[in-house]
Design a protein around this motif. Structure first.
Motif, PDB file in Angstrom:
ATOM      1  N   ASP A  87     -10.943  22.818 -11.679  1.00  0.00           N
ATOM      2  CA  ASP A  87     -11.578  22.297 -10.471  1.00  0.00           C
ATOM      3  C   ASP A  87     -12.452  23.378  -9.847  1.00  0.00           C
ATOM      4  N   ALA A  88     -13.735  23.062  -9.622  1.00  0.00           N
ATOM      5  CA  ALA A  88     -14.665  24.034  -9.048  1.00  0.00           C
ATOM      6  C   ALA A  88     -14.254  24.477  -7.657  1.00  0.00           C
ATOM      7  N   GLU A  89     -13.530  23.632  -6.931  1.00  0.00           N
ATOM      8  CA  GLU A  89     -13.133  23.986  -5.572  1.00  0.00           C
ATOM      9  C   GLU A  89     -12.141  25.152  -5.536  1.00  0.00           C
ATOM     10  N   GLU A 107     -26.364  20.501  -9.463  1.00  0.00           N
ATOM     11  CA  GLU A 107     -26.097  19.078  -9.242  1.00  0.00           C
ATOM     12  C   GLU A 107     -24.601  18.766  -9.298  1.00  0.00           C
ATOM     13  N   VAL A 108     -23.827  19.573  -8.602  1.00  0.00           N
ATOM     14  CA  VAL A 108     -22.371  19.442  -8.589  1.00  0.00           C
ATOM     15  C   VAL A 108     -21.844  19.201  -7.179  1.00  0.00           C
ATOM     16  N   LEU A 109     -22.378  19.924  -6.193  1.00  0.00           N
ATOM     17  CA  LEU A 109     -21.802  19.907  -4.842  1.00  0.00           C
ATOM     18  C   LEU A 109     -21.755  18.515  -4.227  1.00  0.00           C
ATOM     19  N   GLU A 110     -22.739  17.671  -4.553  1.00  0.00           N
ATOM     20  CA  GLU A 110     -22.766  16.325  -3.964  1.00  0.00           C
ATOM     21  C   GLU A 110     -21.602  15.462  -4.452  1.00  0.00           C
ATOM     22  N   GLU A 116     -17.852  22.891   0.597  1.00  0.00           N
ATOM     23  CA  GLU A 116     -17.751  24.228   1.194  1.00  0.00           C
ATOM     24  C   GLU A 116     -16.695  25.071   0.492  1.00  0.00           C
ATOM     25  N   ARG A 117     -15.663  24.429  -0.060  1.00  0.00           N
ATOM     26  CA  ARG A 117     -14.639  25.175  -0.796  1.00  0.00           C
ATOM     27  C   ARG A 117     -15.220  25.727  -2.095  1.00  0.00           C
ATOM     28  N   HIS A 174     -21.933  13.415  -0.594  1.00  0.00           N
ATOM     29  CA  HIS A 174     -22.541  14.189   0.480  1.00  0.00           C
ATOM     30  C   HIS A 174     -24.057  14.130   0.396  1.00  0.00           C
ATOM     31  N   LEU A 175     -24.689  14.252   1.557  1.00  0.00           N
ATOM     32  CA  LEU A 175     -26.138  14.284   1.670  1.00  0.00           C
ATOM     33  C   LEU A 175     -26.531  15.662   2.192  1.00  0.00           C
ATOM     34  N   PHE A 176     -27.423  16.346   1.457  1.00  0.00           N
ATOM     35  CA  PHE A 176     -27.849  17.687   1.842  1.00  0.00           C
ATOM     36  C   PHE A 176     -29.327  17.661   2.256  1.00  0.00           C
ATOM     37  N   GLU A 177     -29.651  18.447   3.283  1.00  0.00           N
ATOM     38  CA  GLU A 177     -31.029  18.513   3.766  1.00  0.00           C
ATOM     39  C   GLU A 177     -31.462  19.974   3.875  1.00  0.00           C
TER      40      GLU A 177
END
Length: 214
Positions: A87-89, A107-110, A116-117, A174-177
Motif C-alpha cells: 500500500d502506497a499510503e 496518476e495514483v493520488l486521485e 496526504e499519507r 479526489h479532485l486536485f487543482e
C-alpha cells in the motif's frame, strides 16, 4: 479497475489523442527525473512498470497495491528493478531504513483514500535534497471538456466506450487543482518548485509537479 483500465493499454491506447497526451506526460516526468547511474529511484504505484521501464539509469524500485500488476512489472523489468506489492499510503513503513534520491508517483493520488499519507510517506523516504515528481489529472477541466464534447455529439465519436463521461466514475476519489496543490504538498513535508500543465500550461488536462523534500 485493472480489467477496465489496464495501465499498459492506457499508455499504448489506440486513441491517438489519449496516446499523445500520455506521451507528453511521461516525457515530462522523465525529463524532470534526470536519472543518473548512482540514483536510487522509487516509483510509487508503479502499475505494470510502463514508466519505470523507460528509466534507463539508476537502481530502480517500484511498489503497487495490485499483486497482478506488481508481478507484471517485475516480469517486465526483470533484474533491472525490485518490485514490491504493498500500500502506497504506508510505503515508508514497508521500506523503513531505505532512502531514495528520486521518487515519482504518476496518476495514483486521485485513487488513494488518504493521498496526504502517501505524500508524507514519500517525503519520509526521500533523501536529503531528494527530488519528488508527482503527476495528477485536472479533473475539473477534463470533465468540462467531456461535457462539451458530449453536448455536441462528439464524445462517443472520439472515444467510444473506452473512457467514461465523468472522472468520478473511474475510481477517482479526489479532485486536485493547481492553486491548492502546493499547500497539500507543504502539509505533507514537500515543497512544490514548479507545476507543469499537460499538454499545455494554458490548457492543463493534468499536472506534473517538480518537488523536493521540505
Amino acid at each position: 479497475m485493472i480489467e477496465k483500465y489496464h495501465p499498459t493499454r492506457y499508455h499504448h491506447s489506440s486513441n491517438l489523442l489519449l496516446r499523445w497526451i500520455e506521451k507528453l506526460r511521461t516525457r515530462r516526468i522523465l525529463s524532470l527525473l534526470e536519472p543518473i547511474q548512482s540514483d536510487k529511484i522509487l516509483d510509487v504505484g508503479c502499475g505494470s512498470g510502463d514508466i519505470l521501464e523507460l528509466v534507463l539509469r539508476g537502481e530502480l524500485w517500484g511498489i503497487d497495491i495490485s499483486p497482478r500488476l506488481a508481478k507484471e512489472a517485475q516480469e517486465r523489468l526483470g533484474s533491472r528493478a525490485r518490485i514490491f506489492c504493498g500500500d502506497a499510503e504506508s510505503v515508508d513503513k514497508q521500506l523503513e531504513g531505505t532512502t531514495f534520491d528520486k521518487i515519482f508517483c504518476s496518476e495514483v493520488l486521485e485513487h488513494m483514500q488518504h493521498p496526504e499519507r502517501t505524500l508524507r510517506a514519500m517525503a519520509n523516504l526521500s533523501a536529503s535534497g531528494g527530488k519528488l515528481i508527482i503527476s495528477v489529472p485536472n479533473e475539473r477541466l477534463i470533465d468540462a471538456v467531456k461535457s462539451a464534447l458530449d453536448a455536441i455529439g462528439l464524445f462517443r465519436f472520439l472515444f467510444g466506450s473506452s473512457i467514461s463521461r465523468s472522472m468520478r466514475h473511474d475510481w477517482h476519489l479526489h479532485l486536485f487543482e493547481r492553486e491548492t496543490l502546493p499547500e497539500l504538498l507543504r502539509s505533507s513535508g514537500i515543497i512544490a518548485k514548479k507545476i507543469y500543465g499537460i499538454p499545455f500550461d494554458f490548457f492543463p488536462l493534468g499536472f506534473v509537479i517538480n518537488a523536493e523534500k521540505a
